[in-house]
Scaffold this active site. Structure first.
Site, short mmCIF file in Angstrom:
data_model
loop_
_atom_site.label_atom_id
_atom_site.label_comp_id
_atom_site.label_asym_id
_atom_site.label_seq_id
_atom_site.Cartn_x
_atom_site.Cartn_y
_atom_site.Cartn_z
N ASN A 40 0.84 -1.20 0.00
CA ASN A 40 0.00 0.00 0.00
C ASN A 40 0.88 1.24 0.00
OD1 ASN A 40 0.64 -0.78 2.69
ND2 ASN A 40 -1.08 0.39 3.52
N ILE A 41 0.44 2.23 -0.77
CA ILE A 41 1.19 3.48 -0.94
C ILE A 41 0.23 4.64 -0.69
CG2 ILE A 41 2.56 4.89 -2.54
CD1 ILE A 41 3.26 2.23 -3.99
N GLU A 42 0.51 5.40 0.37
CA GLU A 42 -0.41 6.46 0.79
C GLU A 42 0.08 7.83 0.33
OE1 GLU A 42 -0.94 5.77 5.00
OE2 GLU A 42 -2.13 3.95 4.60
N CYS A 51 -4.02 0.57 -2.46
CA CYS A 51 -3.87 -0.65 -1.67
C CYS A 51 -2.81 -1.58 -2.26
CB CYS A 51 -5.18 -1.41 -1.60
SG CYS A 51 -6.46 -0.59 -0.66
N GLU A 53 -2.99 -4.75 -2.90
CA GLU A 53 -3.49 -5.65 -3.94
C GLU A 53 -3.45 -4.97 -5.31
OE1 GLU A 53 -4.80 -4.82 -1.07
OE2 GLU A 53 -6.08 -6.38 -0.23
N CYS A 86 -10.49 -4.48 0.47
CA CYS A 86 -11.54 -3.44 0.44
C CYS A 86 -12.40 -3.59 -0.83
CB CYS A 86 -10.90 -2.05 0.49
SG CYS A 86 -10.22 -1.49 -1.08
N CYS A 89 -10.63 -2.85 -4.19
CA CYS A 89 -9.74 -3.95 -4.63
C CYS A 89 -10.55 -5.13 -5.13
CB CYS A 89 -8.79 -4.36 -3.51
SG CYS A 89 -7.50 -3.14 -3.23
N1 THU Z 1 -5.23 -1.48 2.63
C1 THU Z 1 -4.64 -2.33 1.73
O1 THU Z 1 -3.56 -2.04 1.20
N2 THU Z 1 -5.27 -3.48 1.44
C2 THU Z 1 -6.39 -3.94 2.07
O2 THU Z 1 -6.87 -5.02 1.76
C3 THU Z 1 -7.05 -3.10 3.08
C4 THU Z 1 -6.50 -1.74 3.24
C5 THU Z 1 -4.51 -0.25 2.97
C6 THU Z 1 -5.10 1.04 2.49
C7 THU Z 1 -4.50 2.03 3.48
O3 THU Z 1 -3.20 2.37 3.03
C8 THU Z 1 -4.37 1.22 4.76
O4 THU Z 1 -4.45 -0.13 4.38
C9 THU Z 1 -5.43 1.53 5.79
O5 THU Z 1 -6.69 1.50 5.24
#
Ligand code: THU
Length: 130
Positions: A40-42, A51, A53, A86, A89
């Site tokens: 995941n990259i915010e 996310c 995935e 989520c 995804c």
């Molecule tokens: N996130 C994912 O990367 N995959 C998931 O299946 C659930 C959520 C990430 C998104 C965000 O960066 C962090 O988790 C919190 O929501």
């Protein structure tokens, strides 16, 4: 299975998640044995977070991988419970991975829960609806 889980675990450190502090790692396994990781990259503009995935899938597609090449995806987080993909995804996996592909959730005790892509988005919107 051990190899892909280890890769998912090792790759968790590459997560860029300074806002949620919730690192997630995903690894795609292809039919030819190749493994493609994603995290995941915010962003400070929170809505732009990507996310793990989708990072893995977009990386794979960027390299020319297509739906029929994908066997499964492993999703790893450092928690004792299972983290489920989520809705965004699920929508993307539904289109970019075979319906029979496995989605394997792994917790920090290395326990697994396995689903199929079609389990996670019943009655989903797809290109057949257009
Ligand atoms: N996130 C994912 O990367 N995959 C998931 O299946 C659930 C959520 C990430 C998104 C965000 O960066 C962090 O988790 C919190 O929501």
């Amino acid at each position: 299975m051990k190899k892909i889980i280890k890769l998912a675990q090792d790759n968790l450190k590459n997560s860029y998640s300074p806002y949620s502090n919730f690192p997630v790692s995903a690894v795609l396994e292809l039919n030819d044995g190749r493994m493609i990781p994603g995290v995941n990259i915010e962003n400070a503009a929170f809505g732009l977070a990507n996310c793990a995935e989708r990072s893995a899938l977009f990386t794979a597609y960027s390299q020319g991988v297509r739906k029929q090449d994908i066997r499964r995806i492993v999703i790893y987080t450092d928690h004792d419970y299972f983290v489920s993909p989520c809705g965004s995804c699920r929508q993307v996996m539904s289109e970019l991975m075979p319906q029979e592909a496995e989605i394997i959730l792994v917790n920090n005790k290395l326990e697994t829960k396995t689903y199929h892509n079609h389990d996670l988005l019943p009655f989903g919107f797809s290109k057949e609806d257009l």
